[in-house]
Write a protein that holds these residues in place. Structure first.
Motif, PDB file in Angstrom:
ATOM      1  N   UNK A 210      10.222  12.127  -8.480  1.00  0.00           N
ATOM      2  CA  UNK A 210      11.333  11.384  -9.059  1.00  0.00           C
ATOM      3  C   UNK A 210      12.403  11.001  -8.069  1.00  0.00           C
ATOM      4  N   UNK A 211      12.379  11.569  -6.878  1.00  0.00           N
ATOM      5  CA  UNK A 211      13.386  11.206  -5.880  1.00  0.00           C
ATOM      6  C   UNK A 211      13.147   9.765  -5.430  1.00  0.00           C
ATOM      7  N   UNK A 212      14.227   8.993  -5.409  1.00  0.00           N
ATOM      8  CA  UNK A 212      14.193   7.598  -4.994  1.00  0.00           C
ATOM      9  C   UNK A 212      15.113   7.442  -3.793  1.00  0.00           C
ATOM     10  N   UNK A 213      14.537   7.039  -2.674  1.00  0.00           N
ATOM     11  CA  UNK A 213      15.313   6.873  -1.436  1.00  0.00           C
ATOM     12  C   UNK A 213      15.320   5.389  -1.055  1.00  0.00           C
TER      13      UNK A 213
ATOM     14  N   UNK B 261       9.006  -4.763   9.527  1.00  0.00           N
ATOM     15  CA  UNK B 261       9.711  -5.265  10.706  1.00  0.00           C
ATOM     16  C   UNK B 261      11.213  -5.284  10.456  1.00  0.00           C
ATOM     17  N   UNK B 262      11.969  -5.550  11.513  1.00  0.00           N
ATOM     18  CA  UNK B 262      13.426  -5.521  11.458  1.00  0.00           C
ATOM     19  C   UNK B 262      13.968  -6.506  10.412  1.00  0.00           C
ATOM     20  N   UNK B 263      15.007  -6.094   9.711  1.00  0.00           N
ATOM     21  CA  UNK B 263      15.639  -6.949   8.707  1.00  0.00           C
ATOM     22  C   UNK B 263      15.134  -6.748   7.296  1.00  0.00           C
ATOM     23  N   UNK B 264      14.029  -6.031   7.146  1.00  0.00           N
ATOM     24  CA  UNK B 264      13.483  -5.779   5.811  1.00  0.00           C
ATOM     25  C   UNK B 264      14.065  -4.492   5.242  1.00  0.00           C
ATOM     26  N   UNK B 265      14.235  -4.462   3.927  1.00  0.00           N
ATOM     27  CA  UNK B 265      14.722  -3.275   3.257  1.00  0.00           C
ATOM     28  C   UNK B 265      13.572  -2.348   2.923  1.00  0.00           C
ATOM     29  N   UNK B 266      13.844  -1.036   2.952  1.00  0.00           N
ATOM     30  CA  UNK B 266      12.807  -0.037   2.700  1.00  0.00           C
ATOM     31  C   UNK B 266      13.282   0.987   1.688  1.00  0.00           C
ATOM     32  N   UNK B 267      12.378   1.342   0.774  1.00  0.00           N
ATOM     33  CA  UNK B 267      12.666   2.379  -0.216  1.00  0.00           C
ATOM     34  C   UNK B 267      11.346   3.010  -0.645  1.00  0.00           C
ATOM     35  N   UNK B 268      11.441   4.224  -1.191  1.00  0.00           N
ATOM     36  CA  UNK B 268      10.240   4.800  -1.802  1.00  0.00           C
ATOM     37  C   UNK B 268      10.617   5.727  -2.942  1.00  0.00           C
ATOM     38  N   UNK B 269       9.662   5.891  -3.860  1.00  0.00           N
ATOM     39  CA  UNK B 269       9.808   6.726  -5.045  1.00  0.00           C
ATOM     40  C   UNK B 269       8.759   7.823  -4.971  1.00  0.00           C
ATOM     41  N   UNK B 270       9.187   9.086  -4.990  1.00  0.00           N
ATOM     42  CA  UNK B 270       8.255  10.201  -4.877  1.00  0.00           C
ATOM     43  C   UNK B 270       7.532  10.443  -6.201  1.00  0.00           C
ATOM     44  N   UNK B 271       6.215  10.538  -6.128  1.00  0.00           N
ATOM     45  CA  UNK B 271       5.380  10.702  -7.318  1.00  0.00           C
ATOM     46  C   UNK B 271       4.871  12.129  -7.492  1.00  0.00           C
TER      47      UNK B 271
ATOM     48  N   UNK C  95      18.988   0.535  -5.284  1.00  0.00           N
ATOM     49  CA  UNK C  95      17.580   0.283  -5.628  1.00  0.00           C
ATOM     50  C   UNK C  95      17.336  -0.073  -7.084  1.00  0.00           C
ATOM     51  N   UNK C  96      18.295   0.221  -7.958  1.00  0.00           N
ATOM     52  CA  UNK C  96      18.124  -0.085  -9.381  1.00  0.00           C
ATOM     53  C   UNK C  96      18.822  -1.381  -9.787  1.00  0.00           C
ATOM     54  N   UNK C  97      19.301  -2.128  -8.814  1.00  0.00           N
ATOM     55  CA  UNK C  97      19.976  -3.395  -9.101  1.00  0.00           C
ATOM     56  C   UNK C  97      19.012  -4.344  -9.821  1.00  0.00           C
TER      57      UNK C  97
ATOM     58  N   UNK D  36       6.561   7.579 -14.478  1.00  0.00           N
ATOM     59  CA  UNK D  36       5.823   8.837 -14.536  1.00  0.00           C
ATOM     60  C   UNK D  36       5.419   9.243 -13.126  1.00  0.00           C
ATOM     61  N   UNK D  37       5.161  10.538 -12.952  1.00  0.00           N
ATOM     62  CA  UNK D  37       4.726  11.015 -11.650  1.00  0.00           C
ATOM     63  C   UNK D  37       3.216  10.869 -11.509  1.00  0.00           C
ATOM     64  N   UNK D  38       2.660  11.443 -10.462  1.00  0.00           N
ATOM     65  CA  UNK D  38       1.234  11.320 -10.171  1.00  0.00           C
ATOM     66  C   UNK D  38       0.359  11.927 -11.260  1.00  0.00           C
ATOM     67  N   UNK D  39       0.936  12.847 -12.039  1.00  0.00           N
ATOM     68  CA  UNK D  39       0.176  13.559 -13.066  1.00  0.00           C
ATOM     69  C   UNK D  39       0.476  13.052 -14.473  1.00  0.00           C
ATOM     70  N   UNK D  40       1.236  11.958 -14.566  1.00  0.00           N
ATOM     71  CA  UNK D  40       1.527  11.368 -15.859  1.00  0.00           C
ATOM     72  C   UNK D  40       2.744  11.918 -16.559  1.00  0.00           C
ATOM     73  N   UNK D  41       3.485  12.781 -15.890  1.00  0.00           N
ATOM     74  CA  UNK D  41       4.699  13.332 -16.493  1.00  0.00           C
ATOM     75  C   UNK D  41       5.864  12.357 -16.325  1.00  0.00           C
ATOM     76  N   UNK D  42       6.702  12.236 -17.345  1.00  0.00           N
ATOM     77  CA  UNK D  42       7.856  11.345 -17.271  1.00  0.00           C
ATOM     78  C   UNK D  42       8.840  11.833 -16.214  1.00  0.00           C
ATOM     79  N   UNK D  43       9.334  10.893 -15.414  1.00  0.00           N
ATOM     80  CA  UNK D  43      10.328  11.220 -14.389  1.00  0.00           C
ATOM     81  C   UNK D  43      11.405  10.146 -14.380  1.00  0.00           C
ATOM     82  N   UNK D  44      12.631  10.581 -14.093  1.00  0.00           N
ATOM     83  CA  UNK D  44      13.749   9.652 -13.950  1.00  0.00           C
ATOM     84  C   UNK D  44      14.155   9.606 -12.489  1.00  0.00           C
ATOM     85  N   UNK D  45      14.624   8.464 -11.992  1.00  0.00           N
ATOM     86  CA  UNK D  45      15.005   8.359 -10.584  1.00  0.00           C
ATOM     87  C   UNK D  45      16.151   9.294 -10.223  1.00  0.00           C
TER      88      UNK D  45
END
Length: 205
Positions: free
Chosen positions: A56-59, A114-124, A148-150, A160-169
């Protein structure tokens, strides 16, 4: 190792060849020569980072001033994350668009931004481990974010996470207070596409 350019130009999905036997698995998650052949230039590594995240961690969405910018080569040796790249280059034909790659410990893909692009990830998954190879060192004064939620970004984050459980950011305080896309545009915070084109041209000689 195969390379596929994403819908955001300047970003690639990289799928390694895995060699497995009863002892385990071996793979090369980065190869300089094949990368240079795909991207058209050599990737110089200045710093390596590692983060571990609960489900659920969103970076993100993170980006750096251009020049010099910060290119990233990212993989997930343990767990799973949905890794997202956003075109934040003002003036780019694909400005505001995004694409994603599932990084996990099964297919062991990587993503390059590459340079100038935005990066984010959501942990599953709990303890998902992400490794980054970066082209420039960490420099707090040159690094920024967009929320990231804009809704203007319109990123489809997992529910949901990798196992199908509901997750919030779960966002850090810094990411939670990041400006919206429109606020970042109005303040002149975002990289300019022309600057990234000039940077790309200079390293291609």
């Amino acid at each position: 190792m195969t390379y596929r350019e994403l819908d955001v130009p300047g970003a690639w999905e990289i799928t390694p060849r895995q060699h497995g036997d009863p002892r385990g698995v071996f793979l090369e998650f980065f190869q300089g020569a094949p990368f240079a052949a795909a991207a058209g230039y050599e990737f110089t590594v200045a710093q390596g980072n590692l983060s571990v995240s609960a489900a659920g961690v969103l970076r993100g969405v993170h980006f750096a001033d251009v020049p010099p910018g910060q290119a990233k080569y990212v993989t997930c040796p343990r767990g799973a994350v949905l890794d997202v790249v956003v075109d934040l280059r003002v003036g780019s034909p694909t400005f505001g668009t995004w694409d994603s790659v599932l990084l996990d410990d099964t297919d062991r893909r990587a993503i390059f931004l590459s340079e100038g692009l935005g990066h984010a990830f959501f942990s599953l998954e709990d303890d998902s481990t992400v490794m980054y190879l970066c082209s420039t060192p960490y420099a707090p004064g040159r690094e920024h974010g967009v929320h990231p939620l804009d809704p203007d970004l319109g990123i489809s984050w997992p529910t949901t996470d990798r196992h199908g459980n509901a997750v919030a950011p779960q966002l850090s305080a810094k990411d939670q207070s990041a400006p919206s896309l429109q606020e970042a545009i109005s303040s002149g915070l975002l990289p300019r596409f022309d600057d990234t084109v000039a940077l790309d041209a200079s390293r291609r000689g």
